[in-house]
Design a protein around this motif. Structure first.
Motif, PDB file in Angstrom:
ATOM      1  N   GLU A  18     -55.051  11.013  27.770  1.00 22.38           N
ATOM      2  CA  GLU A  18     -56.492  11.198  27.985  1.00 22.38           C
ATOM      3  C   GLU A  18     -57.222  11.407  26.671  1.00 22.38           C
ATOM      4  OE1 GLU A  18     -58.302  10.910  30.644  1.00 22.38           O
ATOM      5  OE2 GLU A  18     -56.581  10.405  31.906  1.00 22.38           O
ATOM      6  N   THR A  19     -56.577  12.101  25.734  1.00 18.49           N
ATOM      7  CA  THR A  19     -57.195  12.376  24.435  1.00 18.49           C
ATOM      8  C   THR A  19     -56.213  12.023  23.331  1.00 18.49           C
ATOM      9  OG1 THR A  19     -56.395  14.655  24.419  1.00 18.49           O
ATOM     10  CG2 THR A  19     -58.578  14.243  25.411  1.00 18.49           C
ATOM     11  N   GLY A  20     -56.745  11.918  22.135  1.00 17.40           N
ATOM     12  CA  GLY A  20     -55.904  11.646  20.985  1.00 17.40           C
ATOM     13  C   GLY A  20     -55.401  12.913  20.339  1.00 17.40           C
ATOM     14  N   ILE A  21     -54.666  12.762  19.254  1.00 16.88           N
ATOM     15  CA  ILE A  21     -54.141  13.888  18.491  1.00 16.88           C
ATOM     16  C   ILE A  21     -54.377  13.614  17.017  1.00 16.88           C
ATOM     17  CG2 ILE A  21     -52.388  14.480  20.212  1.00 16.88           C
ATOM     18  CD1 ILE A  21     -50.325  12.994  18.551  1.00 16.88           C
ATOM     19  N   PRO A  22     -54.294  14.617  16.169  1.00 17.98           N
ATOM     20  CA  PRO A  22     -54.477  14.396  14.733  1.00 17.98           C
ATOM     21  C   PRO A  22     -53.484  13.373  14.178  1.00 17.98           C
ATOM     22  CG  PRO A  22     -54.571  16.731  15.233  1.00 17.98           C
ATOM     23  CD  PRO A  22     -54.111  16.046  16.497  1.00 17.98           C
ATOM     24  N   ALA A  23     -53.879  12.707  13.123  1.00 22.18           N
ATOM     25  CA  ALA A  23     -53.035  11.675  12.528  1.00 22.18           C
ATOM     26  C   ALA A  23     -51.680  12.230  12.109  1.00 22.18           C
ATOM     27  CB  ALA A  23     -53.748  11.045  11.327  1.00 22.18           C
ATOM     28  N   GLU A  24     -51.665  13.428  11.540  1.00 17.55           N
ATOM     29  CA  GLU A  24     -50.407  14.012  11.096  1.00 17.55           C
ATOM     30  C   GLU A  24     -49.483  14.284  12.275  1.00 17.55           C
ATOM     31  OE1 GLU A  24     -47.571  15.047   8.403  1.00 17.55           O
ATOM     32  OE2 GLU A  24     -49.561  14.173   8.001  1.00 17.55           O
ATOM     33  N   ASP A  25     -50.053  14.720  13.394  1.00 17.06           N
ATOM     34  CA  ASP A  25     -49.254  14.974  14.587  1.00 17.06           C
ATOM     35  C   ASP A  25     -48.660  13.670  15.116  1.00 17.06           C
ATOM     36  OD1 ASP A  25     -49.884  17.590  14.357  1.00 17.06           O
ATOM     37  OD2 ASP A  25     -50.984  17.768  16.238  1.00 17.06           O
ATOM     38  N   ALA A  26     -49.462  12.615  15.137  1.00 20.61           N
ATOM     39  CA  ALA A  26     -48.969  11.317  15.611  1.00 20.61           C
ATOM     40  C   ALA A  26     -47.842  10.819  14.708  1.00 20.61           C
ATOM     41  CB  ALA A  26     -50.105  10.304  15.658  1.00 20.61           C
ATOM     42  N   PHE A  27     -48.027  11.011  13.413  1.00 20.33           N
ATOM     43  CA  PHE A  27     -46.999  10.596  12.456  1.00 20.33           C
ATOM     44  C   PHE A  27     -45.700  11.356  12.696  1.00 20.33           C
ATOM     45  CE2 PHE A  27     -44.811  11.264   8.398  1.00 20.33           C
ATOM     46  CZ  PHE A  27     -44.580   9.939   8.019  1.00 20.33           C
ATOM     47  N   ARG A  28     -45.814  12.681  12.901  1.00 17.79           N
ATOM     48  CA  ARG A  28     -44.615  13.484  13.132  1.00 17.79           C
ATOM     49  C   ARG A  28     -43.932  13.087  14.436  1.00 17.79           C
ATOM     50  NH1 ARG A  28     -47.063  19.495  11.785  1.00 17.79           N
ATOM     51  NH2 ARG A  28     -46.958  19.378   9.509  1.00 17.79           N
ATOM     52  N   LEU A  29     -44.721  12.844  15.457  1.00 18.61           N
ATOM     53  CA  LEU A  29     -44.163  12.493  16.754  1.00 18.61           C
ATOM     54  C   LEU A  29     -43.287  11.247  16.651  1.00 18.61           C
ATOM     55  CD1 LEU A  29     -46.098  12.421  20.129  1.00 18.61           C
ATOM     56  CD2 LEU A  29     -44.563  10.577  19.516  1.00 18.61           C
ATOM     57  N   VAL A  30     -43.836  10.203  16.051  1.00 18.20           N
ATOM     58  CA  VAL A  30     -43.097   8.949  15.936  1.00 18.20           C
ATOM     59  C   VAL A  30     -41.895   9.115  15.003  1.00 18.20           C
ATOM     60  CG1 VAL A  30     -43.217   6.531  15.262  1.00 18.20           C
ATOM     61  CG2 VAL A  30     -45.149   7.583  16.456  1.00 18.20           C
ATOM     62  N   SER A  31     -42.103   9.785  13.881  1.00 14.29           N
ATOM     63  CA  SER A  31     -41.026   9.962  12.903  1.00 14.29           C
ATOM     64  C   SER A  31     -39.863  10.752  13.483  1.00 14.29           C
ATOM     65  CB  SER A  31     -41.555  10.664  11.648  1.00 14.29           C
ATOM     66  OG  SER A  31     -42.547   9.885  11.025  1.00 14.29           O
ATOM     67  N   GLU A  32     -40.174  11.804  14.234  1.00 20.62           N
ATOM     68  CA  GLU A  32     -39.109  12.622  14.807  1.00 20.62           C
ATOM     69  C   GLU A  32     -38.346  11.853  15.882  1.00 20.62           C
ATOM     70  OE1 GLU A  32     -41.288  16.037  16.010  1.00 20.62           O
ATOM     71  OE2 GLU A  32     -41.609  16.717  13.938  1.00 20.62           O
ATOM     72  N   ASP A  33     -39.042  10.992  16.608  1.00 18.28           N
ATOM     73  CA  ASP A  33     -38.363  10.157  17.598  1.00 18.28           C
ATOM     74  C   ASP A  33     -37.386   9.204  16.902  1.00 18.28           C
ATOM     75  OD1 ASP A  33     -38.029   9.849  20.258  1.00 18.28           O
ATOM     76  OD2 ASP A  33     -39.859   8.730  20.635  1.00 18.28           O
ATOM     77  N   LEU A  34     -37.835   8.596  15.805  1.00 19.45           N
ATOM     78  CA  LEU A  34     -37.003   7.628  15.098  1.00 19.45           C
ATOM     79  C   LEU A  34     -35.839   8.285  14.366  1.00 19.45           C
ATOM     80  CD1 LEU A  34     -39.717   5.217  13.656  1.00 19.45           C
ATOM     81  CD2 LEU A  34     -38.159   4.810  15.557  1.00 19.45           C
ATOM     82  N   ALA A  35     -35.929   9.593  14.151  1.00 27.23           N
ATOM     83  CA  ALA A  35     -34.822  10.295  13.489  1.00 27.23           C
ATOM     84  C   ALA A  35     -33.552  10.235  14.322  1.00 27.23           C
ATOM     85  CB  ALA A  35     -35.211  11.750  13.222  1.00 27.23           C
ATOM     86  N   LEU A  36     -33.696   9.923  15.623  1.00 35.77           N
ATOM     87  CA  LEU A  36     -32.541   9.827  16.506  1.00 35.77           C
ATOM     88  C   LEU A  36     -31.877   8.461  16.439  1.00 35.77           C
ATOM     89  CD1 LEU A  36     -34.064  11.599  19.641  1.00 35.77           C
ATOM     90  CD2 LEU A  36     -32.626  12.603  17.863  1.00 35.77           C
ATOM     91  N   GLU A  37     -32.491   7.507  15.731  1.00 37.37           N
ATOM     92  CA  GLU A  37     -31.939   6.159  15.610  1.00 37.37           C
ATOM     93  C   GLU A  37     -30.710   6.157  14.701  1.00 37.37           C
ATOM     94  OE1 GLU A  37     -33.106   3.569  17.384  1.00 37.37           O
ATOM     95  OE2 GLU A  37     -35.073   2.960  16.654  1.00 37.37           O
ATOM     96  N   GLY A  38     -29.986   5.036  14.751  1.00 39.00           N
ATOM     97  CA  GLY A  38     -28.880   4.856  13.818  1.00 39.00           C
ATOM     98  C   GLY A  38     -29.393   4.569  12.416  1.00 39.00           C
ATOM     99  N   ASP A  39     -28.520   4.722  11.423  1.00 39.01           N
ATOM    100  CA  ASP A  39     -28.868   4.484  10.022  1.00 39.01           C
ATOM    101  C   ASP A  39     -28.704   2.989   9.715  1.00 39.01           C
ATOM    102  OD1 ASP A  39     -29.182   4.378   7.317  1.00 39.01           O
ATOM    103  OD2 ASP A  39     -27.496   5.708   6.838  1.00 39.01           O
ATOM    104  N   PRO A  40     -29.787   2.275   9.367  1.00 35.30           N
ATOM    105  CA  PRO A  40     -29.660   0.839   9.076  1.00 35.30           C
ATOM    106  C   PRO A  40     -28.641   0.523   7.984  1.00 35.30           C
ATOM    107  CG  PRO A  40     -31.966   1.438   9.307  1.00 35.30           C
ATOM    108  CD  PRO A  40     -31.187   2.725   9.299  1.00 35.30           C
TER     109      PRO A  40
END
Length: 460
Positions: A32-54
């Motif tokens: 419904e609403t957005g979030i600060p840019a830094e929060d969005a960056f952290r959200l995506v980055s922390e999700d990708l931290a669970l990926e394998g190492d290229p």
């Protein structure tokens, strides 16, 4: 102790993390609403931290590292729409430079043409369409039926070839593989060629074992068919992986336009062309090999332009990054990089062979810089177990997979010697494989459901 009624401030969030540390992230409903840019960056980055190492993904052929300068070119041109040639004429010129350079690399005999594509998959679709259109034109000129086109290729091809046949109504004539024989040659192709054959597709560097089809032999067969039966059947080379390897590791090996029946070649810039995904190329022997009816002349934004593509809007970055690599490395640089990769692949093969546990597949043949191997003897574990153990305990992504029919009873593993794989990494990987086998020999194979979480196939 923090009070249960404590409400964190924006300053607290900046210091200690965003609100998704303790809340569920959006996954289904549109926020419904957005979030600060830094929060969005952290959200995506922390999700990708669970990926394998290229860096430890030895399954993928796709480039996982580029120089910082190349990354700067990519980052500063992501917003530039490649297809808008009228607005970005220099980008269009750089595309043509790459096409001309590749035509030279593949020994085109004269003036030619080609196209930048999203990857080899699009290049194969376009190349196959041109084969079909040109075949239909020949049949119509002879007053013959055009109702039953077929395409001949081996079971060692990428699945995109079967997709092409299904999407564009072409009969696939697939030559099955056999245990111990994972590429195809003229004797395999000959029974399948007739007046309805739009072309034969041969592979330079298969995804399964890294070897090439007998392209010289298939070319000679098609020349003989042309002279004896009057059928001009073109040869397309799927060089998605090998097109940036063979010119530098095996420059005297003939597979390209030096062979008369080779009319078109596709290659992936985002594999051994050393560019991030996605970029591919389709190169024709000469302009006449591109069916004219597939080229669209359009008036867009005040300029008439010719397009030969399945996709339109896409960023210019990867075309520019490909040109960067060409001028940055040249023949000498690409040769140096490929030789380093090949050296490390051979070292790994020697170490695996010395263990006495594995059969190395085709190690003395022309091959991509990789090691294809399988267990030499019956054990209480299999190749899937080794792949699972390596991923679970050491983070290595080394795929295990069964071969296509009729070699589906054969299971193979494959480790790609990537550009970023150092000698120390090779030594570590070899030790980890040996330790994984030692562990499995004691405890037995992994449970089927656990293996299936890790193993996905040969990779692309």
């Amino acid at each position: 102790m923090m009070s249960e009624n404590y409400q964190p401030t924006d300053a607290d969030a900046a210091l200690f993390g965003n609100r998704f540390v303790t809340q569920e992230v959006p996954t289904r409903e549109f926020p419904e609403t957005g979030i600060p840019a830094e929060d969005a960056f952290r959200l995506v980055s922390e999700d990708l931290a669970l990926e394998g190492d290229p860096a430890r993904n030895l399954a993928t052929f796709v480039t996982t590292w580029m120089e910082p300068q190349a990354q700067r070119i990519i980052a500063t041109n992501l917003h530039r729409n490649f297809i808008d040639h009228a607005e970005y004429p220099r980008t269009a010129e750089i595309e043509q430079r790459c096409i001309r350079m590749l035509a030279d690399l593949f020994h085109a005999p004269g003036e030619t043409t080609g196209a930048r594509t999203q990857g080899s998959s699009e290049a194969i679709m376009l190349g196959g369409l041109s084969l079909k259109w040109n075949w239909r034109k020949r049949r119509e000129a002879a007053g013959a039926s055009t109702s039953r086109p077929n395409l001949v290729f081996g079971g060692d091809v990428h699945v995109v070839w079967e997709k092409f046949c299904r999407y564009f109504d072409v009969e696939p004539r697939i030559v099955p593989l056999q245990p111990g024989k994972y590429t195809i040659g003229p004797a395999d192709v000959q029974p399948h060629v007739d007046e309805n054959t739009i072309g034969v597709a041969a592979v330079l560097g298969t995804t399964f074992t890294g070897h090439k089809d007998d392209i010289v032999g298939i070319n000679d067969l098609l020349l003989r068919i042309k002279h004896e039966r009057g059928l001009d059947v073109p040869l397309h080379v799927d060089a998605a992986s090998g097109g940036f390897v063979w010119p530098f590791l095996y420059p005297d090996s003939k597979w390209d336009f030096r062979l008369e029946q080779v009319r078109s070649i596709n290659v992936s810039g985002h594999k051994f062309g050393l560019v991030y995904p996605g970029i591919g190329w389709l190169i024709f022997r000469e302009k006449a090999d591109l069916a004219k009816d597939l080229v669209f002349e359009e008036n867009y934004l005040g300029k008439t332009d010719s397009t030969f593509t399945l996709n339109f809007s896409t960023g210019s970055s990867m075309v520019l990054a490909q040109y960067y690599n060409f001028v940055r490395y040249g023949r000498a640089g690409y040769t140096y990089i490929m030789q380093n990769m090949q050296t490390n692949a051979r070292v790994l093969a020697e170490k695996l062979d010395a263990m006495g546990l594995f059969e190395i597949i085709g190690r003395n043949e022309e091959q991509l810089p990789l090691v294809a191997f399988r267990l030499a003897d019956d054990t209480n574990y299999d190749e899937f177990d080794i792949a699972w153990q390596l991923a679970a305990e050491r983070g290595w992504m080394v795929p295990a997979y069964t071969m296509p029919p009729n070699a589906q009873e054969v299971t193979i593993m494959r480790a790609l010697a990537k550009e970023t794989l150092s000698r120390e990494h090779v030594d570590t990987l070899a030790r980890d494989i040996e330790e994984a086998c030692s562990t499995l020999a004691k405890k037995g194979g992994a449970h089927e459901s656990e293996r299936n979480k890790i193993i996905t196939g040969p990779g692309h």
